[in-house]
Design an enzyme around this catalytic site. Sequence first.
Site, PDB file in Angstrom:
ATOM      1  CB  CYS A  50     -10.142   5.121   0.342  1.00  8.33           C
ATOM      2  SG  CYS A  50      -8.744   5.758   0.979  1.00  8.33           S
ATOM      3  CB  THR A  51      -6.498   1.657   2.717  1.00  6.60           C
ATOM      4  OG1 THR A  51      -6.033   2.735   2.366  1.00  6.60           O
ATOM      5  CG2 THR A  51      -5.913   0.725   1.316  1.00  6.60           C
ATOM      6  CG  HIS A  52      -6.907   5.737   5.404  1.00 11.82           C
ATOM      7  ND1 HIS A  52      -6.156   5.144   4.276  1.00 11.82           N
ATOM      8  CD2 HIS A  52      -5.998   6.237   6.149  1.00 11.82           C
ATOM      9  CE1 HIS A  52      -4.668   5.502   4.715  1.00 11.82           C
ATOM     10  NE2 HIS A  52      -4.563   6.109   5.607  1.00 11.82           N
ATOM     11  CB  CYS A  71      -2.780   0.821  -2.448  1.00  4.70           C
ATOM     12  SG  CYS A  71      -3.125   2.600  -2.663  1.00  4.70           S
ATOM     13  CG  ASN A  72      -9.579   1.271  -2.964  1.00  3.24           C
ATOM     14  OD1 ASN A  72     -10.345   0.492  -3.768  1.00  3.24           O
ATOM     15  ND2 ASN A  72      -9.043   1.021  -1.767  1.00  3.24           N
ATOM     16  CD  GLU A  98      -2.602   8.729   6.688  1.00  2.00           C
ATOM     17  OE1 GLU A  98      -1.903   9.847   6.709  1.00  2.00           O
ATOM     18  OE2 GLU A  98      -2.502   7.792   6.292  1.00  2.00           O
ATOM     19  CG  ASP A 148      -1.717   1.405   1.315  1.00  3.98           C
ATOM     20  OD1 ASP A 148      -2.240   1.702   0.290  1.00  3.98           O
ATOM     21  OD2 ASP A 148      -1.685   1.660   2.392  1.00  3.98           O
ATOM     22  CB  SER A 149       0.136   4.846  -0.496  1.00  8.02           C
ATOM     23  OG  SER A 149      -1.090   4.895   0.095  1.00  8.02           O
ATOM     24  CE1 TYR A 175       2.889   5.562  -3.136  1.00  9.74           C
ATOM     25  CE2 TYR A 175       1.572   3.711  -3.970  1.00  9.74           C
ATOM     26  CZ  TYR A 175       2.592   4.227  -3.713  1.00  9.74           C
ATOM     27  OH  TYR A 175       3.931   3.462  -3.540  1.00  9.74           O
ATOM     28  N   GLY A 176      -2.867   9.225  -3.597  1.00 12.95           N
ATOM     29  CA  GLY A 176      -4.140   9.759  -3.996  1.00 12.95           C
ATOM     30  C   GLY A 176      -3.835  11.009  -4.778  1.00 12.95           C
TER      31      GLY A 176
END
Length: 282
Positions: free
Chosen positions: A201-203, A88-89, A169, A25-26, A57-58
């Site tokens: 998205c991962t988050h 990671c999307n 985050e 992932d990023s 990365y987004g």
Amino acid sequence: MFMQFEHRFFYFSRMPANQPIGIFDSGIGGLTVANAINKCMPNEALVYFGDTAHLPYGDKSPEAIKYYSLKITKFLMDEGCKAIVIACNTASSLAYHDLKLFMGNQIPIYSVIDPVVEYMTATDQYKQIGVIATRATIKSNVYAEKIHLQKPGISVKSLATPLLVPMIEEGFFNDQISSTLIHTYLSDPQLQGIDSLILGCTHYPLIRNEISAFYNPSIDIIDNTEIVAKHIYKELKRMDLLNQDKPLPHQFYVSDFTDSFEKSTQLFFGQQIRLNLRQIWD
Ligand code: DGL
């Protein structure tokens, strides 16, 4: 049938089933995917790489995302991984196709997008699907394109929600700030009339409850982590690549180490884990 057998034989003969699954992932957000894989396949060893030096990365260009993703994939292959998961999307949206070409038949590689598209289009339940994700993922239009390849009649309404990653985050969730931001994004006219919402998205699994509360519970909220883990389990089983031995310990690497990254692993992986700094850039 013959092709399937040939693939199974090919992967299996090259990579023993007791080798780890590589996940990248990023940053550390992809640990939500790693966590789901760990729960679904507790017998598997994981090698995780979070590219914290280049996060997020987004907001990067497709070229940069492809370059980073390729380099990390090579690293995971050198670590002896039997399969790779792009957790990671954004990297799945922009680099999956190139990575698949690069890998050829060496080892299988999975994106976090295709299993969700398969899941959403396997039923007639969904007619208006919403997608929220980073700017790069939304700009790639990957969800809409892949869904339309399967079912052209489905309407896909996508919205970039770039403030959600830094919000999470910075520890803002289940509070006034997250509530205001989530409410503002989800009230956008672009998302009106949807019957389901993909958390692209991962988050976002971390704010799933707040998103569900907004819709109360009139639409299906699709968290891709579990869908992806189940898909990979089925695929590894089909290729006789599930580990039958005592698993090796997991390894977690990042390209830039800070204490706050390590502390945040608790949030994304359900337990605090030790991150190791690994430089893979020239
Ligand atoms: N991991 C990214 C994703 O799932 C979000 C964070 C970033 O922008 O790097 O799209």
